[in-house]
Design a protein around this motif. Structure first.
Motif, PDB file in Angstrom:
ATOM      1  N   LEU A  88      15.850 -19.301 -52.093  1.00 21.14           N
ATOM      2  CA  LEU A  88      16.462 -18.983 -50.801  1.00 21.14           C
ATOM      3  C   LEU A  88      17.033 -17.572 -50.838  1.00 21.14           C
ATOM      4  O   LEU A  88      17.711 -17.208 -51.805  1.00 21.14           O
ATOM      5  CB  LEU A  88      17.607 -19.957 -50.484  1.00 21.14           C
ATOM      6  CG  LEU A  88      17.229 -21.351 -50.012  1.00 21.14           C
ATOM      7  CD1 LEU A  88      16.996 -22.241 -51.214  1.00 21.14           C
ATOM      8  CD2 LEU A  88      18.335 -21.932 -49.148  1.00 21.14           C
ATOM      9  N   MET A  89      16.785 -16.827 -49.786  1.00 24.52           N
ATOM     10  CA  MET A  89      17.317 -15.453 -49.727  1.00 24.52           C
ATOM     11  C   MET A  89      17.340 -15.011 -48.272  1.00 24.52           C
ATOM     12  O   MET A  89      16.741 -15.660 -47.419  1.00 24.52           O
ATOM     13  CB  MET A  89      16.436 -14.524 -50.564  1.00 24.52           C
ATOM     14  CG  MET A  89      14.970 -14.573 -50.174  1.00 24.52           C
ATOM     15  SD  MET A  89      13.907 -14.116 -51.561  1.00 24.52           S
ATOM     16  CE  MET A  89      12.341 -14.789 -51.029  1.00 24.52           C
ATOM     17  N   ASP A  90      18.044 -13.922 -47.998  1.00 24.99           N
ATOM     18  CA  ASP A  90      17.927 -13.347 -46.660  1.00 24.99           C
ATOM     19  C   ASP A  90      17.203 -11.996 -46.799  1.00 24.99           C
ATOM     20  O   ASP A  90      16.792 -11.626 -47.895  1.00 24.99           O
ATOM     21  CB  ASP A  90      19.285 -13.255 -45.950  1.00 24.99           C
ATOM     22  CG  ASP A  90      20.237 -12.254 -46.588  1.00 24.99           C
ATOM     23  OD1 ASP A  90      19.780 -11.405 -47.396  1.00 24.99           O
ATOM     24  OD2 ASP A  90      21.440 -12.306 -46.287  1.00 24.99           O
ATOM     25  N   ARG A  91      17.058 -11.301 -45.698  1.00 33.66           N
ATOM     26  CA  ARG A  91      16.261 -10.067 -45.741  1.00 33.66           C
ATOM     27  C   ARG A  91      16.809  -9.076 -46.763  1.00 33.66           C
ATOM     28  O   ARG A  91      16.075  -8.405 -47.465  1.00 33.66           O
ATOM     29  CB  ARG A  91      16.242  -9.409 -44.349  1.00 33.66           C
ATOM     30  CG  ARG A  91      15.297 -10.059 -43.365  1.00 33.66           C
ATOM     31  CD  ARG A  91      15.136  -9.207 -42.124  1.00 33.66           C
ATOM     32  NE  ARG A  91      16.407  -8.966 -41.440  1.00 33.66           N
ATOM     33  CZ  ARG A  91      17.010  -7.792 -41.373  1.00 33.66           C
ATOM     34  NH1 ARG A  91      16.484  -6.733 -41.931  1.00 33.66           N
ATOM     35  NH2 ARG A  91      18.164  -7.666 -40.721  1.00 33.66           N
ATOM     36  N   ARG A  92      18.153  -9.016 -46.839  1.00 33.50           N
ATOM     37  CA  ARG A  92      18.780  -8.043 -47.726  1.00 33.50           C
ATOM     38  C   ARG A  92      18.672  -8.438 -49.195  1.00 33.50           C
ATOM     39  O   ARG A  92      18.339  -7.622 -50.060  1.00 33.50           O
ATOM     40  CB  ARG A  92      20.261  -7.854 -47.336  1.00 33.50           C
ATOM     41  CG  ARG A  92      20.452  -7.112 -46.027  1.00 33.50           C
ATOM     42  CD  ARG A  92      21.744  -7.537 -45.335  1.00 33.50           C
ATOM     43  NE  ARG A  92      21.618  -8.898 -44.827  1.00 33.50           N
ATOM     44  CZ  ARG A  92      21.182  -9.208 -43.591  1.00 33.50           C
ATOM     45  NH1 ARG A  92      20.875  -8.252 -42.750  1.00 33.50           N
ATOM     46  NH2 ARG A  92      21.067 -10.463 -43.212  1.00 33.50           N
ATOM     47  N   THR A  93      18.939  -9.715 -49.466  1.00 35.90           N
ATOM     48  CA  THR A  93      18.940 -10.118 -50.873  1.00 35.90           C
ATOM     49  C   THR A  93      17.519 -10.284 -51.413  1.00 35.90           C
ATOM     50  O   THR A  93      17.308 -10.286 -52.612  1.00 35.90           O
ATOM     51  CB  THR A  93      19.732 -11.420 -51.073  1.00 35.90           C
ATOM     52  OG1 THR A  93      19.104 -12.480 -50.348  1.00 35.90           O
ATOM     53  CG2 THR A  93      21.161 -11.261 -50.594  1.00 35.90           C
TER      54      THR A  93
END
Ligand SMILES: [Zn+2]
Ligand SMILES: [Zn+2]
Length: 443
Positions: free
Chosen positions: A58-63
């Motif tokens: 799981l991650m977002d665009r930044r991470t």
């Protein structure tokens, strides 16, 4: 410096009377952390029956850029079947939120997996922890910022029905991060971590307060856990600003150990008191009126200064005049959140009465002051630390007006059943009377 890792995975009989089993079992912090992710995940799934090799990252665009893409690549190379889950940004823009709607959406995307690896900080980590707990599977966070205490803790802090809540989950078997990743994180996240850590002495005092007044469980070892690493950033906060490796690792270690202290306590009490309720109130006010709020730890840092000063004023009271504690909440202020807030506060009302009776006994107040006074840091030292690190130290830094911060300060005691300095000050008639002056002077 490496010694702080010795405690992970141990179990011991504690002077507090309990036997503690310290999770996570391992912390991997080094330049080779990404490369070791596969092997650490292998151990994590082998702990439970069944094992498996399906992992959700799981991650977002930044991470994703910071470490997520590299983590996926490393796991693929290591023979894992990897499902990449990009946690969506908020509809109106801005980084993701941790609420039940987001969690349910992700749960559908997750499919059948054996393990979750959240690559991120606060929200991504909490969502991964929550999903993993629901499915009874382990999660192994890869931290992308030294920004908060949640990596090792057993709690999830989602927003439910508009209220910042706390759910019980399980701690991770392992946590990883790399010095370069934490160093290159947006610096405001590092200052958020510092703010969250400055809460520790204040919130521990609140915990002690509950022990003294109500006989609540208290563990001195949980409180002293960070003593060894705290000087690395508290004595030289400017080292954080200079991104010195020792200071960043010290802060990260303190955040991990603080998460552990909450598991030892079986609650968030060692690391979350009145100062956290100020931050949660700012978040809740934002959810209601749609105005943006700052990062958790940055708000907590400012809240810690306010609560340290409030402690100082309360403990300076030589002849207490006990007033009738408020019997209810300010419904007009909380608006659509009034009902759930009132339910929380109602649970605390018996404690207010009990505390007033206990402290009115002959000599009780002086004994009480003596037992607490050595625990509270001077507010000026907390503020100096925030200033030297370039962290948020005022309402203005948080992007909110003093009037708004004051509203949060005055109403914060109502949102949780936990008894804190905010309640004690109200019982003495010092809150809300002193609140305006304290915000004016200290924020
Ligand atoms: Zn203990
Ligand atoms: Zn916190």
């Amino acid at each position: 410096m490496a010694n702080y890792r010795d405690i992970f995975g141990t179990s011991f009989d504690c002077p507090c009377g309990r036997r503690h089993q310290i999770e996570p079992r391992e912390v991997v912090y080094g330049d080779d952390a990404i490369g070791r992710l596969g092997e650490v995940c292998r151990r994590a799934v082998s702990i439970r029956q069944g094992g498996g090799n399906r992992v959700a990252v799981l991650m977002d665009r930044r991470t994703q850029q910071a470490a997520g893409a590299a983590a996926v690549e490393a796991l693929n190379r290591g023979g894992w079947t990897v499902r990449e889950i990009l946690v969506p940004d908020r509809a109106r823009g801005g980084s993701p939120v941790c609420d039940d709607a987001t969690k349910d959406t992700l749960s559908e995307m997750l499919g059948q997996v054996d393990l979750a690896v959240p690559v991120g900080s606060g929200v991504v980590n909490d969502l991964g922890k929550w999903l993993a707990y629901e499915r009874g599977m382990p999660f192994v966070p890869f931290a992308t910022a030294a920004s908060m205490t949640g990596y090792t803790s057993a709690n999830v802090a989602p927003t439910l029905r508009g209220i910042k809540s706390l759910l019980r989950a399980a701690p991770p078997p392992a946590v990883l991060s790399a010095p370069a990743v934490l160093r290159d994180a947006p610096y405001e996240l590092t200052t958020a971590g510092l703010g969250d850590m400055l809460a520790r002495p204040v919130s521990s005092a609140d915990w002690r307060l509950n022990h003294l007044l109500f006989g609540d469980y208290y563990c001195p070892r949980a409180v002293s856990l960070v003593a060894e690493v705290e000087p690395l950033y508290i004595r030289h906060p400017e080292d954080l600003k200079a991104r010195k490796p020792q200071a960043i690792e010290g802060l990260f270690a303190a955040l991990l150990l603080t998460g552990v202290s909450m598991t030892m306590a079986g609650s968030s009490a060692p690391a979350s008191g009145g100062e956290h309720m100020i931050s949660h109130s700012l978040d809740m006010m934002s959810d209601t009126d749609g105005v943006a709020h700052d990062l958790h730890g940055r708000q907590v840092g400012v809240g810690s200064v306010l609560c340290a000063e409030l402690y100082r004023r309360v403990l300076a009271t030589e002849l207490p005049q006990w007033t009738q504690p408020p019997g209810g909440i300010d419904s007009a202020f909380w608006g659509k959140l009034a009902e759930p807030v009132a339910q929380e506060y109602a649970q605390k009302v018996p404690r207010l009465r009990h505390a007033a009776e206990a402290l009115a006994q002959g000599g009780a107040w002086d004994r009480f002051r003596e037992q607490l006074s050595s625990l509270i840091p001077p507010p000026q030292s907390l503020r100096a630390c925030l200033t030297a690190a370039g962290a948020a130290r005022s309402a203005e830094d948080l992007g909110c007006s003093k009037a708004r911060l004051l509203e949060a300060f005055v109403h914060a005691g109502q949102i949780r059943s936990r008894f804190t300095i905010l309640d004690l000050a109200a019982m003495l008639g010092l809150m809300p009377a002193l609140a305006g002056g304290i915000v004016e002077e200290w924020a």
